[in-house]
Every structure is written in C-alpha cells, then in structure tokens.
Design a protein around this motif. Structure first.
Motif, PDB file in Angstrom:
ATOM      1  N   THR A 132     -26.579 -14.938  -1.172  1.00 28.98           N
ATOM      2  CA  THR A 132     -26.433 -16.258  -1.783  1.00 28.98           C
ATOM      3  C   THR A 132     -27.156 -16.216  -3.118  1.00 28.98           C
ATOM      4  OG1 THR A 132     -26.370 -17.357   0.361  1.00 28.98           O
ATOM      5  CG2 THR A 132     -26.895 -18.724  -1.559  1.00 28.98           C
ATOM      6  N   ARG A 133     -26.479 -16.697  -4.161  1.00 31.27           N
ATOM      7  CA  ARG A 133     -27.059 -16.566  -5.499  1.00 31.27           C
ATOM      8  C   ARG A 133     -26.637 -17.742  -6.367  1.00 31.27           C
ATOM      9  NH1 ARG A 133     -25.396 -11.517  -6.497  1.00 31.27           N
ATOM     10  NH2 ARG A 133     -27.341 -10.542  -5.793  1.00 31.27           N
ATOM     11  N   ALA A 134     -27.570 -18.269  -7.149  1.00 32.89           N
ATOM     12  CA  ALA A 134     -27.283 -19.305  -8.145  1.00 32.89           C
ATOM     13  C   ALA A 134     -27.843 -18.825  -9.481  1.00 32.89           C
ATOM     14  CB  ALA A 134     -27.913 -20.623  -7.752  1.00 32.89           C
ATOM     15  N   ILE A 135     -26.970 -18.713 -10.486  1.00 27.97           N
ATOM     16  CA  ILE A 135     -27.372 -18.200 -11.796  1.00 27.97           C
ATOM     17  C   ILE A 135     -26.946 -19.189 -12.868  1.00 27.97           C
ATOM     18  CG2 ILE A 135     -27.226 -16.286 -13.428  1.00 27.97           C
ATOM     19  CD1 ILE A 135     -26.368 -14.492 -11.165  1.00 27.97           C
ATOM     20  N   THR A 136     -27.880 -19.594 -13.703  1.00 33.60           N
ATOM     21  CA  THR A 136     -27.559 -20.443 -14.851  1.00 33.60           C
ATOM     22  C   THR A 136     -27.337 -19.574 -16.074  1.00 33.60           C
ATOM     23  OG1 THR A 136     -28.803 -22.338 -14.012  1.00 33.60           O
ATOM     24  CG2 THR A 136     -28.403 -22.260 -16.389  1.00 33.60           C
ATOM     25  N   ILE A 137     -26.157 -19.694 -16.663  1.00 30.57           N
ATOM     26  CA  ILE A 137     -25.797 -18.936 -17.864  1.00 30.57           C
ATOM     27  C   ILE A 137     -26.164 -19.803 -19.069  1.00 30.57           C
ATOM     28  CG2 ILE A 137     -23.987 -17.667 -19.047  1.00 30.57           C
ATOM     29  CD1 ILE A 137     -24.645 -16.712 -16.147  1.00 30.57           C
TER      30      ILE A 137
END
Length: 637
Positions: free
Chosen positions: A61-66
C-alpha cells in the motif's frame, strides 16, 4: 426544528468530507520534507507473508504526492508477472492538491505488455503498466496491490531512501514467516532495530523509517549512497520452480545454480556437435578454437533483452537456441558453453550486475537479487578470457564498460567463485586523434583525420561502423558537433594486436571555420575535443568518485594558405591535479600551426574536499580548450 436538523446533517457531512480530504492535502506535508523533493511518500507499507516456500504473498500500500513534473516517474506503476508471480489485486485513486479524489483505477486500467518484445520463448514474461494522466500539480496517487509468488528465492529489498529526490513521511517493511524458518538478514543504516513478534504460528519482523528528507544530488558521488537504508532478507532454505536449495554463502549459491539450473542444459543436437568439430578441426590453440566458436555463435544467434530477475535464473537449453536462433543472456551464455564443452574447453557461467556504473555483488551476503546479466569466463591458463555473448559484433575477449571492473559470481562444479572482471584504467582508455588540415583562403578547413579508440573508449564510435553511409554521416555530425562540417570519406577498421582498437579515418570539410578580419585570421585550433566544466558542489558531503578514467590526445597540424606576419608566441601549458593532468602545446613552423593537447583523467575515490581541486582543474582545462588565436597576415605594404 426540521431546518436545524437538516442544516446540522449537511454540516456534519461537510466536516466529514473535509476530514477525509485532509488526509492527502498537500498542505499537511511537513515543510522540511518538501525541500529538494519532487515527490513525497505519504505512507508506504510493504508486507511479505511467506506462508511456505512456494506461497509468498506480497502486499503493498503506497500513497505518493507528486509535487511537480520532475517527480512524475514516481507515480508510474510497473508490475511484472510470469509463471512464478501472479497479480491478484490492484486498486487505486488519484487526489488533487486539496486531498479531493479526482479519479480511481483498477487492474483493467493498466496496459499490458510483453517484457520481451513478443518472442515465443518468453511470452509468459509480461508487465502491467499504469501512469496517471493528471497534468495539474501537485497531486497524490494512492494504490494497493497484491502479488502471489510461488518461489521464495527472490525477495525484494527494502530501500526507502534509494531515490535522492523522494522524501518519506513513513515507510514500513514487514516480513512474516513460520517460526521455525531460518532467515539470513542484512540491515544497513536502519533508523532503529526491527521489531520482532513471535507466536507459535508466526514470526514477524517490522522495520520502520519516518521523516526522511530528499537530499541534494552531488555530482561525481560514489555509486552507493553511504546512508542508504537497506534491508535484505533471504530464507536459508528455499524453493525455486520446484527445485529446493539451501544457501548461506556464494559458494553454496553457485554450486546450487550449477547443479540445479545448468547441468542438463547443454544438450546440443548431433548436427551442432558436428559443426563444432568442423569449425575447430584445423585449429591448434584452445584460445583460437574458442574465438572461432564465439564468432560462429555471433553469426548464428541474436539477443533478446530481458533482465535476469525478470526472466528468472534458469536458462533455456542449448537445443532451443540451436533450433530458434535467439535467446536472452542466460540462454546465449549456456549455448556458448555447450559449444565450448564440445571442444573440451572449460568455461564459467557468471552472474554480474551490468551497467555503466561499476556495481559489484555483495560479497558478504549471497542472494539472488544481486545481478541482472550473465557473461562467460574462459579460464585459460595465465590468460583468463571474458565473453559478452549478447552482441553479434563485439570482439572476442572484450567486455567494454558494461561489465568491466566488478565482482561477479562464477557458477562452477566446485561451487561459486567470486571473480573480478577486467579493469580498463585511465592509461588504457585511449582516444588518440591525428589530423593534417589545410586552411583555404575563404576560411574553409579541409583535410584528413585519423582517430584510434581503445580500452573502454573502444565503444565510442564502434556502433557507427555497421551503419549505412547516410546514417554514418548523420552520426558523425553528432559525434563531432562542429558547425558546417561535412565528411567526404569515411573508413573504419578494427585491429586486435594488443586488445581491440577501432581506427576511424575521415576526409573532412568545415566551411568558413577560420574567420578573416581585416589583415588577421582568427582560429580556434581545438576543433574536436573541448572539455566542459563540471558543476560546482559547495558544502559537499560525499566523496568524489570518478567511475572511469581516460586519456585523450589530439594532435592537429594546420597548413595556412596565406603567410603569417612574424612569429606567434609558442604556448606551453601544464596543469596537474590528483585527478589528472593536462598538457597544451601550440607552435608555429613557417605557415604551419601545430596543436597538441593531452588530457588524463584518473578513475578513483577521492576526499570530499578534493572536489574543489577537480572543479578548478576542469574549469581551467575548459578555458584552455576554448582558446582562440588572432594571427596577423603578411601583406604588401
């Protein structure tokens, strides 16, 4: 009363909506994590559940803000799968700057590709690919996926701060197995020791890292970031495509590869064996026999690009390559070994981490993740020879800068042996250029150039040899990068007296290169090899690392069509630094100008404070390379 209830209800929904949206709002990212970052991992959870040796579930599970366009690659999702790895579930969503969901996706939104270009031998190796189409920054992509592995030899490493431009709010890595399972674990630069939870049914290791800032990229830094967090987990007992093994060191691992993956793969058909005998029947020297068989293999086969970790460790049998005429690095090396075996020439199947950067296997920790390519070693007595079997053009015994100077694993009948591939040092990596040039009255420069390339510089223009004349000229204009240059004649030769050398001979024409100004001509004698400055690096933390050194020599003679007035002052400049040396000499003999330049750059690791010395050295080299000279012409008075 009813109006108040309705108002309260909508107020409640509004508050809940905003609370949910706030989770991924960009303003919630700590300011210090935005510094130097192109993207920020908000949270990441990697869970490896090894239920048994053939049933490992990887849940991510991963959340990345670009934050900006430069971080776009961190939003890309690539999931490889084959007969040992199946994708069970994928789902995700995209949120805008304020944490409001703008899109969602699942597995049907992914593109599906062959990882090998749709070649039948490898059709089961494929990749799922997803890239958000969002064009407004910043945004956040959140996803989770589950992959089932049917082997436990390849366990992905945990490297949360591998990318310099990626900041981490929180990342965790969990490995779960049965309590009796013995693991080999290597943990480097971990913020804290693993939390270990043991019950009668399971053993769980949990590593966590928080608030890791992005870092400034420093030019010419060592290959491996010295503070990189890395956790490697390898089960002592493993299963790989129904083949079991136990590995504690590289000797054991190499022995297992030899016995379980290679031993029965050299099944040449009788017709192929007869070909080998015909090829070598009139050749005495074992090395000459190997060279003839290598060139036969090059003519007969072609390479299919697929990395070892994606396509597995086990090569296809030699009979497949003989019949189909192609293979990946594993299959081609195994095929070449089969040819050599038939000629009674021993050889080693070698696992290497290939690439321009010289990355060695981790000698302290045997594993299957290290290494992405296979090469061949022939241990002739006193003359060990290495072969790159994926090239149809590469000279016999030459590796080049793709696999040079690094530790590799040779898989032999006696077990694994850690060997080092040949090193091409700065003195061997030569580009030697000689030119006899004529300056015409209109400023056009014509003449002949001869350049030899050897060592790691052999490859500089090697690929141009095999192009058609039109493409050769086009590529040469890119190589030489001089305005108005034309190549009237192009000739290449390859010699192999003391190692392979490319010889390039050119007839050139450079229109209006020399500028006439009144009774003077202006000439830049260094036409072909102007060094660039290197970036500044203030308050440097990393050591200075020069991956590969070289020696360049340029010797040019200009014959002028008009007489020069008087004599020009000779130039003789010598620059020295720990990282190299530079020599420049210019002199006049009648109507000839002689230009000599030599630059030596020495590979190696230097102290961080030496970077300024290297910067100053290259700055002065670049300035000297750009020197121009105003020459007065003799005129009738």
């Amino acid at each position: 009363m009813n109006n108040r209830l309705i108002l309260a209800f909508f107020l409640f929904l509004f508050i809940q909506f905003n609370l949910l949206g706030q989770e991924y709002a960009v303003e919630r990212i700590p300011v210090e994590l935005k510094s130097r970052a192109t993207a920020v991992v908000r949270h990441e959870s990697i869970n490896m559940d090894m239920r048994n040796e053939t049933n490992i579930v990887e849940s991510v599970t991963r959340a990345i803000t670009i934050l900006n366009k430069a971080g776009e690659s961190h939003a890309e999702l690539l999931l490889f799968y084959d007969k040992s790895k199946s994708i069970k579930e994928v789902k995700g969503a995209v949120y805008n700057e304020f944490g409001i969901q703008t899109n969602k996706f699942n597995l049907k939104d992914f593109k599906d590709y062959s990882a090998t270009g749709q070649v039948s031998m490898y059709d089961d190796v494929r990749v799922k690919h997803y890239q958000p189409s969002t064009l407004v920054y910043p945004y956040t992509i959140v996803y989770s996926y589950e992959i089932k592995h049917s082997q436990n030899l390849f366990i992905p490493y945990w490297r949360p701060n591998y990318y310099s431009d990626l900041a981490i709010e929180k990342s965790s890595y969990q490995f779960q197995c049965q309590p009796q399972q013995v693991l080999r674990i290597k943990a480097e630069n971990i913020p804290s020791e693993a939390k270990v939870e043991t019950t009668d049914k399971s053993k769980i290791y949990i590593w966590t890292a928080t608030n890791l800032s992005a870092r400034k990229d420093e030019p010419f830094s060592p290959i491996k970031y010295t503070e990189e967090i890395c956790v490697k987990v390898v089960p002592e007992n493993f299963k790989y495509y129904k083949k079991g093994g136990q590995v504690n060191d590289w000797k054991q691992f190499g022995k297992w590869v030899y016995d379980d993956l290679l031993k029965d793969k050299k099944d040449l058909p009788q017709a192929a064996k007869n070909n080998v005998r015909d090829i070598i029947k009139d050749i005495e020297s074992p090395k000459a026999k190997a060279k003839a068989l290598y060139e036969y293999m090059q003519r007969k086969t072609r390479y299919i690009s697929i990395q070892v970790g994606i396509g597995g460790l086990e090569p296809f049998p030699a009979s497949y390559v003989e019949r189909l005429g192609y293979g990946d690095c594993k299959a081609l090396v195994n095929y070449m070994q089969a040819l050599l075996d038939e000629a009674d020439i021993p050889s080693y199947y070698c696992i290497v981490e290939a690439g321009n950067a010289k990355k060695s296997l981790d000698t302290e920790f045997a594993n299957a993740v290290d290494g992405n390519h296979i090469i061949l070693c022939i241990p002739f007595e006193g003359d060990t020879t290495w072969l790159e079997c994926t090239s149809q053009k590469q000279p016999f015994g030459f590796l080049g800068d793709f696999t040079d100077d690094r530790l590799v694993l040779a898989c032999t009948e006696e077990g694994g042996k850690v060997l080092r591939t040949p090193k091409y040092n700065w003195a061997q990596n030569q580009q030697i250029r000689n030119a006899a040039l004529q300056v015409q009255p209109d400023g056009t420069v014509t003449g002949q150039i001869k350049t030899t390339f050897s060592g790691a510089q052999f490859d500089n223009h090697f690929s141009n040899i095999f192009k058609n004349p039109v493409d050769q000229n086009k590529t040469l204009k890119e190589y030489y990068d001089v305005d108005n240059i034309y190549f009237n004649k192009v000739n290449y030769e390859i010699s192999d007296a003391d190692g392979p050398v490319v010889v390039e001979e050119l007839d050139i024409n450079i229109k209006s290169y020399v500028v006439k100004s009144g009774n003077n001509i202006i000439i830049h004698p260094n036409i072909f090899n102007i060094s660039r400055t290197i970036p500044e690096s203030r308050n440097r933390k990393n050591q200075l690392y020069i991956n590969r050194g070289y020696t360049d020599v340029d010797e040019l003679t200009f014959e002028l069509s008009e007489e020069i007035k008087g004599k020009i002052m000779p130039v003789h400049k010598v620059l020295e630094s720990p990282m190299g040396a530079y020599r420049l000499a210019i002199k006049q003999e009648d109507n000839r100008i002689h230009f000599y330049r030599k630059l030596e750059i020495k590979e190696g690791l230097y102290a961080s404070e030496d970077y300024q010395k290297y910067f100053d050295f290259m700055k002065e080299v670049s300035a000297s390379d750009k020197g121009k000279y105003n020459l007065p012409l003799a005129v009738n008075e």
